[in-house]
Design a protein around this motif. Structure first.
Motif, PDB file in Angstrom:
ATOM      1  N   MET A  75       0.839  -1.166   0.000  1.00  0.00           N
ATOM      2  CA  MET A  75       0.000   0.000   0.000  1.00  0.00           C
ATOM      3  C   MET A  75       0.891   1.238   0.000  1.00  0.00           C
ATOM      4  O   MET A  75       1.903   1.284   0.688  1.00  0.00           O
ATOM      5  CB  MET A  75      -0.890  -0.037   1.253  1.00  0.00           C
ATOM      6  CG  MET A  75      -1.917   1.071   1.350  1.00  0.00           C
ATOM      7  SD  MET A  75      -1.426   2.607   2.148  1.00  0.00           S
ATOM      8  CE  MET A  75      -1.012   2.128   3.777  1.00  0.00           C
ATOM      9  N   LEU A  76       0.501   2.180  -0.786  1.00  0.00           N
ATOM     10  CA  LEU A  76       1.223   3.443  -0.882  1.00  0.00           C
ATOM     11  C   LEU A  76       0.194   4.508  -1.242  1.00  0.00           C
ATOM     12  O   LEU A  76      -0.448   4.408  -2.286  1.00  0.00           O
ATOM     13  CB  LEU A  76       2.297   3.335  -1.963  1.00  0.00           C
ATOM     14  CG  LEU A  76       3.252   4.496  -2.169  1.00  0.00           C
ATOM     15  CD1 LEU A  76       4.468   4.043  -2.922  1.00  0.00           C
ATOM     16  CD2 LEU A  76       2.639   5.681  -2.817  1.00  0.00           C
ATOM     17  N   ASP A 119       2.830   0.701   3.770  1.00  0.00           N
ATOM     18  CA  ASP A 119       2.879  -0.419   4.694  1.00  0.00           C
ATOM     19  C   ASP A 119       4.202  -1.149   4.561  1.00  0.00           C
ATOM     20  O   ASP A 119       4.836  -1.120   3.519  1.00  0.00           O
ATOM     21  CB  ASP A 119       1.716  -1.391   4.450  1.00  0.00           C
ATOM     22  CG  ASP A 119       1.796  -2.079   3.106  1.00  0.00           C
ATOM     23  OD1 ASP A 119       2.252  -1.457   2.129  1.00  0.00           O
ATOM     24  OD2 ASP A 119       1.410  -3.258   3.011  1.00  0.00           O
ATOM     25  N   TRP A 120       4.590  -1.764   5.670  1.00  0.00           N
ATOM     26  CA  TRP A 120       5.782  -2.609   5.693  1.00  0.00           C
ATOM     27  C   TRP A 120       5.601  -3.622   6.808  1.00  0.00           C
ATOM     28  O   TRP A 120       5.397  -3.241   7.968  1.00  0.00           O
ATOM     29  CB  TRP A 120       7.042  -1.774   5.904  1.00  0.00           C
ATOM     30  CG  TRP A 120       8.300  -2.532   5.685  1.00  0.00           C
ATOM     31  CD1 TRP A 120       8.809  -2.946   4.490  1.00  0.00           C
ATOM     32  CD2 TRP A 120       9.225  -2.996   6.672  1.00  0.00           C
ATOM     33  NE1 TRP A 120       9.975  -3.621   4.668  1.00  0.00           N
ATOM     34  CE2 TRP A 120      10.264  -3.674   6.008  1.00  0.00           C
ATOM     35  CE3 TRP A 120       9.282  -2.899   8.047  1.00  0.00           C
ATOM     36  CZ2 TRP A 120      11.329  -4.245   6.688  1.00  0.00           C
ATOM     37  CZ3 TRP A 120      10.342  -3.471   8.720  1.00  0.00           C
ATOM     38  CH2 TRP A 120      11.351  -4.131   8.031  1.00  0.00           C
ATOM     39  N   ILE A 125       1.604   0.294   9.235  1.00  0.00           N
ATOM     40  CA  ILE A 125       1.486   1.489   8.401  1.00  0.00           C
ATOM     41  C   ILE A 125       2.474   2.540   8.914  1.00  0.00           C
ATOM     42  O   ILE A 125       2.535   2.820  10.114  1.00  0.00           O
ATOM     43  CB  ILE A 125       0.054   2.067   8.443  1.00  0.00           C
ATOM     44  CG1 ILE A 125      -0.969   1.014   8.034  1.00  0.00           C
ATOM     45  CG2 ILE A 125      -0.053   3.307   7.558  1.00  0.00           C
ATOM     46  CD1 ILE A 125      -0.819   0.473   6.645  1.00  0.00           C
ATOM     47  N   TYR A 126       3.238   3.094   7.999  1.00  0.00           N
ATOM     48  CA  TYR A 126       4.208   4.139   8.305  1.00  0.00           C
ATOM     49  C   TYR A 126       3.866   5.382   7.489  1.00  0.00           C
ATOM     50  O   TYR A 126       3.248   5.277   6.428  1.00  0.00           O
ATOM     51  CB  TYR A 126       5.630   3.694   7.938  1.00  0.00           C
ATOM     52  CG  TYR A 126       6.131   2.554   8.781  1.00  0.00           C
ATOM     53  CD1 TYR A 126       6.919   2.799   9.899  1.00  0.00           C
ATOM     54  CD2 TYR A 126       5.825   1.234   8.465  1.00  0.00           C
ATOM     55  CE1 TYR A 126       7.394   1.746  10.684  1.00  0.00           C
ATOM     56  CE2 TYR A 126       6.279   0.184   9.239  1.00  0.00           C
ATOM     57  CZ  TYR A 126       7.070   0.442  10.344  1.00  0.00           C
ATOM     58  OH  TYR A 126       7.519  -0.592  11.106  1.00  0.00           O
ATOM     59  N   VAL A 167       9.279   5.820  -1.075  1.00  0.00           N
ATOM     60  CA  VAL A 167       8.817   4.730  -0.219  1.00  0.00           C
ATOM     61  C   VAL A 167       9.804   3.561  -0.263  1.00  0.00           C
ATOM     62  O   VAL A 167      10.091   2.942   0.765  1.00  0.00           O
ATOM     63  CB  VAL A 167       7.389   4.297  -0.599  1.00  0.00           C
ATOM     64  CG1 VAL A 167       7.012   2.977   0.055  1.00  0.00           C
ATOM     65  CG2 VAL A 167       6.396   5.387  -0.202  1.00  0.00           C
ATOM     66  N   THR A 168      10.356   3.277  -1.429  1.00  0.00           N
ATOM     67  CA  THR A 168      11.368   2.218  -1.533  1.00  0.00           C
ATOM     68  C   THR A 168      12.561   2.544  -0.641  1.00  0.00           C
ATOM     69  O   THR A 168      13.076   1.670   0.070  1.00  0.00           O
ATOM     70  CB  THR A 168      11.811   2.026  -2.998  1.00  0.00           C
ATOM     71  OG1 THR A 168      10.691   1.577  -3.751  1.00  0.00           O
ATOM     72  CG2 THR A 168      12.944   1.020  -3.112  1.00  0.00           C
ATOM     73  N   GLU A 169      13.004   3.786  -0.648  1.00  0.00           N
ATOM     74  CA  GLU A 169      14.107   4.205   0.223  1.00  0.00           C
ATOM     75  C   GLU A 169      13.745   4.005   1.696  1.00  0.00           C
ATOM     76  O   GLU A 169      14.565   3.528   2.486  1.00  0.00           O
ATOM     77  CB  GLU A 169      14.451   5.676  -0.030  1.00  0.00           C
ATOM     78  CG  GLU A 169      15.084   5.948  -1.371  1.00  0.00           C
ATOM     79  CD  GLU A 169      15.192   7.436  -1.697  1.00  0.00           C
ATOM     80  OE1 GLU A 169      14.845   8.286  -0.836  1.00  0.00           O
ATOM     81  OE2 GLU A 169      15.606   7.756  -2.825  1.00  0.00           O
ATOM     82  N   ALA A 170      12.526   4.359   2.074  1.00  0.00           N
ATOM     83  CA  ALA A 170      12.098   4.215   3.465  1.00  0.00           C
ATOM     84  C   ALA A 170      12.006   2.743   3.859  1.00  0.00           C
ATOM     85  O   ALA A 170      12.427   2.362   4.954  1.00  0.00           O
ATOM     86  CB  ALA A 170      10.748   4.910   3.676  1.00  0.00           C
TER      87      ALA A 170
END
Length: 82
Positions: free
Chosen positions: A1-2, A21-22, A26-27, A54-57
């Motif tokens: 989810m983004l 999400d990760w 949820i962040y 988001v990929t970096e996070a």
């Protein structure tokens, strides 16, 4: 989810709040992009930019989780462990 949650404007930047999400949680991250750069971007460019942020996070979260898993193993002779 983004999902792009919110956009705030400063004098020279758009500050974008992005939910993602990760591992079931949820962040939210806040990232800035210059208004000049944003003006030249298409909707697809903005989606790509958000996905990159988001990929970096997620990579940072994975790195922290990896360090946590190995913290008690570094420097230990694993063959001597019972």
């Amino acid at each position: 989810m983004l999902k792009i949650k919110e956009v705030e404007r400063t004098t020279k930047f758009a500050m974008v709040l992005i939910d993602f999400d990760w591992k079931g949680e949820i962040y939210t991250i806040k990232r800035g992009i210059s208004l000049q750069k944003l003006a030249d971007m298409t909707e697809d460019d903005i989606k790509k930019w958000a996905k990159e942020k988001v990929t970096e996070a997620r990579d940072k979260l994975a790195e922290e989780a990896t360090k946590e898993k190995f913290k008690n193993l570094i420097g230990v002779n694993l063959e001597e462990e019972g």
